[in-house]
Design an enzyme around this catalytic site. Sequence first.
Site, PDB file in Angstrom:
ATOM      1  N   GLY A 195       6.405   1.581   9.821  1.00  0.00           N
ATOM      2  CA  GLY A 195       6.773   1.358  11.218  1.00  0.00           C
ATOM      3  C   GLY A 195       8.177   0.797  11.362  1.00  0.00           C
ATOM      4  N   CYS A 196       8.549  -0.156  10.516  1.00  0.00           N
ATOM      5  CA  CYS A 196       9.890  -0.756  10.588  1.00  0.00           C
ATOM      6  C   CYS A 196      10.967   0.264  10.214  1.00  0.00           C
ATOM      7  CB  CYS A 196       9.960  -1.970   9.662  1.00  0.00           C
ATOM      8  SG  CYS A 196       8.785  -3.277  10.097  1.00  0.00           S
ATOM      9  N   THR A 197      10.662   1.166   9.298  1.00  0.00           N
ATOM     10  CA  THR A 197      11.630   2.192   8.904  1.00  0.00           C
ATOM     11  C   THR A 197      11.901   3.156  10.051  1.00  0.00           C
ATOM     12  OG1 THR A 197      10.906   2.034   6.602  1.00  0.00           O
ATOM     13  CG2 THR A 197      12.095   4.026   7.247  1.00  0.00           C
TER      14      THR A 197
ATOM     15  N   ALA B   9      14.038   1.352  12.763  1.00  0.00           N
ATOM     16  CA  ALA B   9      15.442   1.189  12.367  1.00  0.00           C
ATOM     17  C   ALA B   9      16.187   2.519  12.388  1.00  0.00           C
ATOM     18  CB  ALA B   9      15.503   0.556  10.979  1.00  0.00           C
TER      19      ALA B   9
END
Length: 259
Positions: free
Chosen positions: A147-149, A152
């Site tokens: 999710g963070c990838t 970003a």
Amino acid sequence: MSKKTRKKSSKKSLPQSSKTSARKPAAAKPVRTTAKAPAKTPKAKVKAKASKPVAKKSPKPAKMAATKDKTAAAKESHKAASKPLKSNPSAIQKPATPKPEPAAVAIEGGKAPGFRLPRDGGDSVALTDYAGQKLVLFFYPRADTPGCTREAIDFTRLRSDFAEAGTAVLGISADTVKAQESFRNKHELAIPLISDERHEMLEAYGAWGEKSMYGRSFMGIIRTTVLIGANGRIARIWRNVRVDGHADEVLAAARELTG
């Protein structure tokens, strides 16, 4: 011997027998002596009691009891005084370090909390570096997770659009600077990534709090995005962000923000 002589002899013998019979009770003299003996025994006891130094020995136990009472009272008073001494310092120290409530600071319309933290590449980033322009802060739980990838990468894709809207973008997590650099290089990210290992900025903006997963509660980073206006005040806050389409929504809000 004639009858008369026999009578006389019998008469003479009678007093002797009576004398003997009278002497028999005299043999009970030892009984009288035993009766006198108990009368002597109390005298012997009285003498024995009088001979004992009762009056001299009695003060010693009294003095010992008095000294014991004094030492016991001293010990009790010492113990009673020591308890509040231990409890008082802790009671004084507790209110000396109150923790600020970040939720009361980072609110829409309020002033953005200041910060200065290290970023990828070895430099540091501060809020004052972006004075007079709009700024987007997106807080993500952990670098190089799915999710963070995606989040970003989406902000990197819209970087030029944010620049046209006069808005800078910063990513923040509790990862180390080295982990942020690996994350940037692996996915070719073009957004500065801030390392907040002590959770100072995360707490100030309300991005650090209680989370739950699979029925287990724990403290961690709550996915949050903050839009700060050029005047240094918070224009909008997104809590518990869903990644899909979120970067486009933030860009639209930045374009609409004039102050």
